[in-house]
Design a protein around this motif. Structure first.
Motif, PDB file in Angstrom:
ATOM      1  N   VAL A 263      59.662 -36.340  99.693  1.00 31.65           N
ATOM      2  CA  VAL A 263      59.044 -37.583  99.214  1.00 31.65           C
ATOM      3  C   VAL A 263      59.361 -37.783  97.735  1.00 31.65           C
ATOM      4  O   VAL A 263      59.256 -36.864  96.933  1.00 31.65           O
ATOM      5  N   LYS A 264      59.781 -39.024  97.413  1.00 34.44           N
ATOM      6  CA  LYS A 264      60.057 -39.351  96.007  1.00 34.44           C
ATOM      7  C   LYS A 264      59.483 -40.734  95.717  1.00 34.44           C
ATOM      8  O   LYS A 264      59.628 -41.647  96.517  1.00 34.44           O
ATOM      9  N   THR A 265      58.829 -40.857  94.557  1.00 33.17           N
ATOM     10  CA  THR A 265      58.234 -42.156  94.229  1.00 33.17           C
ATOM     11  C   THR A 265      59.167 -42.976  93.342  1.00 33.17           C
ATOM     12  O   THR A 265      60.032 -42.437  92.666  1.00 33.17           O
ATOM     13  N   PHE A 266      58.942 -44.272  93.348  1.00 27.64           N
ATOM     14  CA  PHE A 266      59.555 -45.153  92.350  1.00 27.64           C
ATOM     15  C   PHE A 266      58.794 -44.952  91.044  1.00 27.64           C
ATOM     16  O   PHE A 266      57.827 -44.185  90.988  1.00 27.64           O
ATOM     17  N   SER A 267      59.170 -45.704  89.994  1.00 20.21           N
ATOM     18  CA  SER A 267      58.407 -45.607  88.753  1.00 20.21           C
ATOM     19  C   SER A 267      57.047 -46.277  88.960  1.00 20.21           C
ATOM     20  O   SER A 267      56.812 -46.943  89.978  1.00 20.21           O
ATOM     21  N   ARG A 268      56.140 -46.112  87.997  1.00 24.85           N
ATOM     22  CA  ARG A 268      54.788 -46.647  88.144  1.00 24.85           C
ATOM     23  C   ARG A 268      54.820 -48.144  88.459  1.00 24.85           C
ATOM     24  O   ARG A 268      55.658 -48.884  87.945  1.00 24.85           O
ATOM     25  N   GLY A 269      53.913 -48.591  89.282  1.00 24.42           N
ATOM     26  CA  GLY A 269      53.890 -49.990  89.710  1.00 24.42           C
ATOM     27  C   GLY A 269      54.959 -50.290  90.759  1.00 24.42           C
ATOM     28  O   GLY A 269      55.238 -51.439  91.083  1.00 24.42           O
ATOM     29  N   GLY A 270      55.553 -49.229  91.316  1.00 28.07           N
ATOM     30  CA  GLY A 270      56.733 -49.385  92.162  1.00 28.07           C
ATOM     31  C   GLY A 270      56.488 -49.924  93.563  1.00 28.07           C
ATOM     32  O   GLY A 270      57.446 -50.153  94.307  1.00 28.07           O
ATOM     33  N   SER A 271      55.230 -50.178  93.942  1.00 29.89           N
ATOM     34  CA  SER A 271      55.028 -50.777  95.270  1.00 29.89           C
ATOM     35  C   SER A 271      55.645 -52.177  95.323  1.00 29.89           C
ATOM     36  O   SER A 271      56.017 -52.649  96.403  1.00 29.89           O
ATOM     37  N   ASP A 272      55.748 -52.829  94.177  1.00 31.26           N
ATOM     38  CA  ASP A 272      56.445 -54.120  94.130  1.00 31.26           C
ATOM     39  C   ASP A 272      57.891 -53.959  94.609  1.00 31.26           C
ATOM     40  O   ASP A 272      58.438 -54.840  95.283  1.00 31.26           O
TER      41      ASP A 272
ATOM     42  N   ARG B   6      62.622 -61.836  85.248  1.00 27.72           N
ATOM     43  CA  ARG B   6      63.092 -60.491  84.903  1.00 27.72           C
ATOM     44  C   ARG B   6      62.955 -60.262  83.390  1.00 27.72           C
ATOM     45  O   ARG B   6      62.480 -59.234  82.950  1.00 27.72           O
ATOM     46  N   GLU B   7      63.359 -61.253  82.624  1.00 30.58           N
ATOM     47  CA  GLU B   7      63.222 -61.129  81.162  1.00 30.58           C
ATOM     48  C   GLU B   7      61.747 -60.995  80.782  1.00 30.58           C
ATOM     49  O   GLU B   7      61.382 -60.155  79.977  1.00 30.58           O
ATOM     50  N   LEU B   8      60.923 -61.871  81.365  1.00 27.80           N
ATOM     51  CA  LEU B   8      59.504 -61.857  80.990  1.00 27.80           C
ATOM     52  C   LEU B   8      58.839 -60.551  81.397  1.00 27.80           C
ATOM     53  O   LEU B   8      58.067 -59.976  80.640  1.00 27.80           O
ATOM     54  N   SER B   9      59.169 -60.056  82.596  1.00 26.21           N
ATOM     55  CA  SER B   9      58.472 -58.832  83.001  1.00 26.21           C
ATOM     56  C   SER B   9      59.024 -57.630  82.242  1.00 26.21           C
ATOM     57  O   SER B   9      58.276 -56.719  81.901  1.00 26.21           O
ATOM     58  N   TYR B  10      60.305 -57.652  81.925  1.00 21.08           N
ATOM     59  CA  TYR B  10      60.838 -56.545  81.117  1.00 21.08           C
ATOM     60  C   TYR B  10      60.200 -56.556  79.731  1.00 21.08           C
ATOM     61  O   TYR B  10      59.924 -55.521  79.139  1.00 21.08           O
ATOM     62  N   MET B  11      59.959 -57.752  79.231  1.00 23.28           N
ATOM     63  CA  MET B  11      59.402 -57.873  77.889  1.00 23.28           C
ATOM     64  C   MET B  11      57.875 -57.830  77.885  1.00 23.28           C
ATOM     65  O   MET B  11      57.258 -58.313  76.938  1.00 23.28           O
ATOM     66  N   GLY B  12      57.252 -57.347  78.919  1.00 26.98           N
ATOM     67  CA  GLY B  12      55.835 -57.059  78.804  1.00 26.98           C
ATOM     68  C   GLY B  12      54.895 -57.893  79.667  1.00 26.98           C
ATOM     69  O   GLY B  12      53.725 -57.570  79.748  1.00 26.98           O
ATOM     70  N   ALA B  13      55.366 -58.982  80.302  1.00 22.32           N
ATOM     71  CA  ALA B  13      54.465 -59.717  81.197  1.00 22.32           C
ATOM     72  C   ALA B  13      54.276 -58.834  82.425  1.00 22.32           C
ATOM     73  O   ALA B  13      55.211 -58.598  83.167  1.00 22.32           O
ATOM     74  N   SER B  14      53.054 -58.309  82.612  1.00 19.41           N
ATOM     75  CA  SER B  14      52.941 -57.135  83.479  1.00 19.41           C
ATOM     76  C   SER B  14      52.624 -57.415  84.942  1.00 19.41           C
ATOM     77  O   SER B  14      52.335 -56.502  85.695  1.00 19.41           O
ATOM     78  N   VAL B  15      52.708 -58.649  85.381  1.00 20.65           N
ATOM     79  CA  VAL B  15      52.272 -58.933  86.751  1.00 20.65           C
ATOM     80  C   VAL B  15      53.228 -58.372  87.811  1.00 20.65           C
ATOM     81  O   VAL B  15      52.815 -57.998  88.897  1.00 20.65           O
ATOM     82  N   PHE B  16      54.502 -58.278  87.481  1.00 17.81           N
ATOM     83  CA  PHE B  16      55.477 -57.935  88.507  1.00 17.81           C
ATOM     84  C   PHE B  16      56.482 -56.924  87.947  1.00 17.81           C
ATOM     85  O   PHE B  16      56.941 -57.062  86.808  1.00 17.81           O
ATOM     86  N   HIS B  17      56.828 -55.904  88.729  1.00 20.18           N
ATOM     87  CA  HIS B  17      57.757 -54.863  88.275  1.00 20.18           C
ATOM     88  C   HIS B  17      59.163 -55.449  88.104  1.00 20.18           C
ATOM     89  O   HIS B  17      59.676 -56.074  89.029  1.00 20.18           O
ATOM     90  N   ASP B  18      59.776 -55.226  86.939  1.00 16.55           N
ATOM     91  CA  ASP B  18      61.075 -55.879  86.704  1.00 16.55           C
ATOM     92  C   ASP B  18      62.165 -55.398  87.678  1.00 16.55           C
ATOM     93  O   ASP B  18      63.105 -56.133  87.968  1.00 16.55           O
ATOM     94  N   GLU B  19      62.037 -54.187  88.209  1.00 14.80           N
ATOM     95  CA  GLU B  19      63.067 -53.698  89.141  1.00 14.80           C
ATOM     96  C   GLU B  19      62.880 -54.245  90.561  1.00 14.80           C
ATOM     97  O   GLU B  19      63.669 -53.955  91.449  1.00 14.80           O
ATOM     98  N   ALA B  20      61.819 -55.018  90.762  1.00 14.02           N
ATOM     99  CA  ALA B  20      61.584 -55.549  92.111  1.00 14.02           C
ATOM    100  C   ALA B  20      62.316 -56.871  92.332  1.00 14.02           C
ATOM    101  O   ALA B  20      62.284 -57.429  93.426  1.00 14.02           O
ATOM    102  N   ILE B  21      62.988 -57.353  91.303  1.00 11.54           N
ATOM    103  CA  ILE B  21      63.657 -58.649  91.458  1.00 11.54           C
ATOM    104  C   ILE B  21      64.967 -58.485  92.236  1.00 11.54           C
ATOM    105  O   ILE B  21      65.260 -59.263  93.145  1.00 11.54           O
ATOM    106  N   ALA B  22      65.757 -57.465  91.868  1.00  7.97           N
ATOM    107  CA  ALA B  22      67.120 -57.359  92.399  1.00  7.97           C
ATOM    108  C   ALA B  22      67.210 -57.405  93.932  1.00  7.97           C
ATOM    109  O   ALA B  22      67.997 -58.193  94.464  1.00  7.97           O
TER     110      ALA B  22
END
Ligand code: ASP
Length: 438
Positions: free
Chosen positions: A179-188, A235-251
């Motif tokens: 078992v390996k997890t994504f980074s924190r908030g990774g359920s997105d 992606r820009e907004l979440s990378y820059m701190g808008a915390s609602v959505f994990h930036d890696e969940a966009i791709a």
């Protein structure tokens, strides 16, 4: 029938009342067939997130400290949800077995992922849905990245469109099957993978706010909601701190052209924020929003005639690579070059970096400045407008904020400025007022 993947975050599965709300939401639209869940989050601000308690349990065993207090909070939360929903999901026995696993030194990833696992087990029992084990169909490769074959494996597992499936978020299995997890908030991210694997027409991300706002409401009073935003902007907004959505969940969803809808479990009638590939020609504002992050450090080297020294930039940047420090921006002038880095990235490596920089670059001057923040004004609409930068700098000048760094990517999607941490809130307020003035 086409399907919708609905991911429910920590606060949406925090207790039995939230489970009931989820069932209502799912019943409202029969296309909602692929359900991804987080571990239970906080029920009130004083409470710890369940995932944090799990990490605490692992730490406790590692340091030979008592495990019982954090473990009891975890166990009681799952037993309470099971009891209040009148389920018979065997949680008491599961918790006993899990306790043994922790005591016997189970891996940190495995322990952290149990939050989502038990949450998923309870949700599947509650909905009468089929439970899908992520460690059997979401894989990481040897470098720790998602193995793209996961889309096929998970897709095959979710094949029957008439069924409801529940998939725990946050984890999969590594190249050795552990078992390996994504980074924190990774359920997105798990939700995005499930949406793509199941060829869903929409990826819903259910949380406790009715979508994104154009700025942080703790800083700007009553910021406008963001109804429609592009993948690039979010992606820009979440990378820059808008915390609602994990930036890696966009791709994963962006590549498949699946729109994302951020919704509020507690206000299911609100439309939320819709994230799409292409925005209409005319949008309400030229910008999508303003976001920022505090605590950056700026390493600057000055050396006369640096511009003639071939390979200087490579040697300078190479220092950070050697020390495993990821950099953010790199502003330059003829005889000086700076690198901006998140202060937490530097940690205790500051002295070592300074020493290496002296030895390898032999600069005339070496300076490290900390307590800086970055603020991004983001919007696809900016590319079409003359005078956007003028507005940004006018607002900052009028607010008497000194600008330390300026960076505009060639995409014209954002203007990033660096100012002192102390000016962070003031700068965001000034920018928001100016950029939303009509
Ligand atoms: N439970 C995990 C965390 O707290 C993952 C998630 O909720 O998305 O980071």
């Amino acid at each position: 029938m086409s399907r919708i993947t609905s991911k429910f975050g920590g606060s949406s599965v925090a207790d039995s009342r939230q489970f009931l709300k989820i069932r209502d939401i799912l019943d409202r639209d029969p296309r909602r067939r692929v359900i991804v869940v987080s571990a239970p989050g906080k029920r009130h601000s004083g409470e710890a997130k369940l995932t944090d308690l799990l990490y605490m349990c692992h730490e406790a065993v590692r340091k030979n400290m008592p495990l019982e207090a954090p473990f009891a909070l975890i166990r009681d939360r799952f037993l309470e949800i099971e009891k209040e929903l009148g389920l018979n999901a065997g949680m008491a026995a599961e918790m006993e077995a899990f306790h043994k696993q922790i005591v016997n030194g189970a891996d940190r990833n495995f322990i952290a992922a149990r939050g989502e696992y038990f949450s998923g087990r309870l949700m599947a029992a509650f909905l009468g849905a089929e439970f899908v084990e992520p460690a059997e169909c979401i894989f990481f490769d040897k470098t720790g990245r998602l193995d793209p074959r996961s889309y096929e494996t998970l897709g095959a597992r979710l094949k029957d469109e008439s069924k409801r499936y529940v998939i725990p978020g946050f984890y999969g299995a590594d190249a050795h099957g552990q078992v390996k997890t994504f980074s924190r908030g990774g359920s997105d991210i798990s939700g995005a993978i499930a949406a793509r694997a199941s060829r869903s027409e929409l990826y819903e991300n259910w949380t406790d706010v009715s979508g994104l706002l154009m700025a942080d409401p703790r800083i700007v009073e009553n910021p406008h909601p963001l109804d429609l935003v592009s993948y690039r902007e979010i992606r820009e907004l979440s990378y820059m701190g808008a915390s609602v959505f994990h930036d890696e969940a966009i791709a994963p969803v962006r590549e498949a052209g699946i729109p994302i809808n951020i919704r509020n479990t507690n206000k299911p009638d609100d439309a939320g924020t819709l994230i799409v590939a292409k925005l209409p020609e005319v949008t309400q504002y030229d910008i999508a929003g303003i976001a920022g992050k505090k605590n950056f450090s700026l390493f600057t080297v000055e050396k006369n005639m640096m511009n003639k020294e071939v390979g200087f930039a490579r040697r300078f940047l190479g220092l950070f690579e050697t020390h495993g420090v990821s950099i953010e921006h790199c502003p330059t002038s003829i005889d000086s070059m700076s690198v901006l880095i998140a202060s937490e990235e530097i940690g205790d490596k500051s002295e070592a970096l300074r020493e290496d920089a002296q030895r390898i670059l032999q600069p005339d001057k070496l300076e490290v400045e900390s307590e800086l923040c970055l603020i991004a004004v983001v919007g696809e609409g900016m590319a079409r407008q003359i005078g956007m930068a003028a507005k940004v700098f006018k607002a900052l000048a009028e607010a008497k904020v000194n600008v330390r760094i300026i960076d505009q990517g060639a995409s014209e999607l954002n203007i990033i400025i660096g100012v002192a941490n102390a000016d962070y809130e003031k700068a965001i307020r000034a920018l928001y007022a100016e950029m939303t003035r009509r």
